[in-house]
Design a protein around this motif. Structure first.
Motif, short mmCIF file in Angstrom:
data_model
loop_
_atom_site.label_atom_id
_atom_site.label_comp_id
_atom_site.label_asym_id
_atom_site.label_seq_id
_atom_site.Cartn_x
_atom_site.Cartn_y
_atom_site.Cartn_z
N PRO A 129 -17.69 6.92 41.85
CA PRO A 129 -17.50 5.79 42.66
C PRO A 129 -18.58 5.12 43.18
CG PRO A 129 -16.15 7.76 43.30
CD PRO A 129 -17.21 8.18 42.20
N VAL A 168 -19.23 0.97 42.09
CA VAL A 168 -19.86 -0.15 43.06
C VAL A 168 -21.06 -0.78 42.59
CG1 VAL A 168 -20.90 -0.50 45.35
CG2 VAL A 168 -18.74 1.08 45.15
N PHE A 214 -11.57 -4.48 42.24
CA PHE A 214 -11.11 -3.18 42.82
C PHE A 214 -9.81 -2.54 42.19
CE2 PHE A 214 -8.56 -1.59 46.11
CZ PHE A 214 -9.32 -1.13 47.08
N PHE A 249 -10.79 1.20 41.18
CA PHE A 249 -10.52 1.90 42.11
C PHE A 249 -9.04 2.45 42.36
CE2 PHE A 249 -14.65 -0.09 43.24
CZ PHE A 249 -15.41 0.90 43.66
N TYR A 274 -9.51 5.06 38.44
CA TYR A 274 -9.50 6.30 39.32
C TYR A 274 -8.49 7.36 39.44
CZ TYR A 274 -12.30 8.71 43.28
OH TYR A 274 -12.90 9.54 43.83
N GLY A 288 -9.59 8.99 47.65
CA GLY A 288 -9.13 7.91 47.43
C GLY A 288 -7.78 7.65 48.33
N TRP A 309 -10.80 1.14 52.54
CA TRP A 309 -11.85 1.25 51.42
C TRP A 309 -11.58 -0.47 51.19
CZ3 TRP A 309 -16.07 0.71 49.61
CH2 TRP A 309 -16.39 0.50 48.25
N TYR A 349 -14.40 -3.21 51.05
CA TYR A 349 -15.06 -3.64 49.97
C TYR A 349 -15.15 -5.27 49.96
CZ TYR A 349 -14.53 -4.79 44.95
OH TYR A 349 -14.62 -5.14 43.51
N GLY A 362 -22.46 -0.77 50.07
CA GLY A 362 -21.11 -0.68 49.33
C GLY A 362 -20.93 0.67 48.88
N ALA A 404 -18.46 3.65 49.87
CA ALA A 404 -17.32 4.12 48.97
C ALA A 404 -17.35 5.52 49.24
CB ALA A 404 -17.94 3.54 47.53
N PHE A 407 -13.86 6.47 50.04
CA PHE A 407 -13.18 7.14 48.86
C PHE A 407 -13.06 8.42 48.70
CE2 PHE A 407 -11.00 5.49 45.10
CZ PHE A 407 -10.18 4.74 45.58
#
Length: 375
Positions: free
Chosen positions: A184, A188, A238, A242, A246, A254, A260, A264, A328, A332, A336
């Motif tokens: 993660p 970013v 995103f 993510f 992800y 998450g 998030w 973000y 960031g 994250a 996350f």
């Protein structure tokens, strides 16, 4: 205004260099970086075993090694051949059991198990060493329990041998994997780097062409149109990184996706503002690529996700607070991976919001300075 945003997007999609970086970069990194860590931990690492004793106890130790999923013991007739295999990297560790291994232990003479590991592969080294230690400690505990039983301890021997038990719970990262924590943060950093490059690339390209806007457009409209166009790309990143990628790799965490996303987007505004500001420094399209690539690795270390912040010089600690990627990445990891709430990352929200306002203002001044030339 919407017409201007659409025109900006259309112009971006006609730029071959922009397309390659803006679309190819995330596709390449999203598959290339997490894939080697898809299985989370290394398993079945080849380990050479030289059993010069070939006794009941030594064979028991080898069986315990085979029970560890991280390693795959392979028998070798001599230590010299095992070391040659280690040099050729056919195996990544060598375990040597001396002659009279069992006899000395039965005589209560401490015995060493010689382990040679290839520490140039940190992941293999850590997993192999941990697995071998577990196997050796298990056999050693069995020998000690039998000794206590022979002295009359009976069924209480196991309790006497280990009166304190450990209960280890891995919070936030149950498997203790490298990827679940770092990927993660890398995503970013990748978004931050790509956006700075493509914004600078666009700025240099249009400066070279000396392209002008219509006189009816004010600097604020130009700024707002560019900010909106690049925010659409950031929102697309995103969703792809993510949500899709992800989930595809099955990483834990998450759950706080909405929180998030809100954070973000603050990070996105700060990043785009920084990109537009730096873009004013570039007059050639190749320059931003060199500048951002050279600075990306130091910025990643400065974020604090790889190297502890308190070990950094004070000047670096101050400089990192001026980079959106710092907030960031830390946001994250906490939102996350650790699944904390927005209230738990207020310092990062405040810091990133201040940078959003600051770089939003400086980017507007940059566009106003170059007006009517398009950035």
């Amino acid at each position: 205004m919407i017409e201007f945003i659409l025109r900006e997007l259309k112009a971006l999609l006609k730029d071959g260099g922009f397309i390659l970086l803006a679309f190819g970069g995330p596709l390449f990194y999203s598959f290339f970086y997490p894939f080697p860590y898809a299985r989370e931990v290394a398993r079945q690492i080849p380990v050479a075993v030289v059993d010069q004793d070939n006794s009941v106890l030594s064979r028991q130790l080898v069986r315990m090694m085979r029970a560890e999923e991280e390693i795959s013991p392979v028998a070798y007739p001599s230590l010299s051949e095992a070391k040659k295999a280690l040099d050729r990297r056919e195996v990544f560790a060598v375990v040597s059991l001396d002659e009279d291994f069992e006899r000395d232990i039965l005589k209560q003479v401490p015995k060493r198990v010689h382990i040679y590991t290839d520490a140039s592969y940190p992941v293999y080294y850590k997993q192999a060493t941990t697995a071998l230690q577990k196997a050796i400690k298990t056999v050693s505990a069995g020998v000690e329990i039998k000794k206590l039983q022979s002295l009359g301890a009976g069924k209480a021997a196991a309790q006497l041998r280990s009166p304190i038990k450990m209960n280890i719970v891995n919070l936030y990262n149950p498997l203790g994997s490298y990827s679940n924590y770092v990927v993660p943060a890398v995503f970013v950093a990748m978004v931050h780097q790509i956006m700075l490059i493509v914004i600078g690339l666009r700025a240099g390209t249009l400066y070279e062409r000396k392209k002008e806007y219509s006189k009816r457009l004010k600097p604020f409209k130009i700024w707002l149109g560019k900010m909106s166009a690049f925010l659409l790309f950031m929102a697309g990143y995103f969703v792809y990184l993510f949500i899709i990628m992800y989930r595809l790799y099955g990483f834990s965490g998450g759950e706080r996706l909405l929180e998030w996303f809100l954070f973000y987007m603050i990070f996105a505004v700060a990043t785009i503002g920084l990109g537009l500001t730096i873009g004013g420094l570039f007059k050639e399209r190749e320059t931003p690529i060199v500048f951002i690539v050279v600075t990306s690795l130091p910025l990643l270390f400065m974020s604090g996700v790889i190297w502890p912040v308190w070990k950094m010089p004070l000047a670096i600690q101050a400089l990192r607070l001026c980079v959106p990627m710092t907030y960031g990445i830390n946001g994250a990891v906490r939102l996350f991976v650790m699944n904390v709430s927005l209230g738990d990352i207020l310092p990062y929200i405040y810091g990133c919001s201040i940078l959003s306002i600051l770089f939003g203002f400086t980017s507007y001044l940059t566009i106003k300075k170059r007006y009517p030339l398009e950035m």
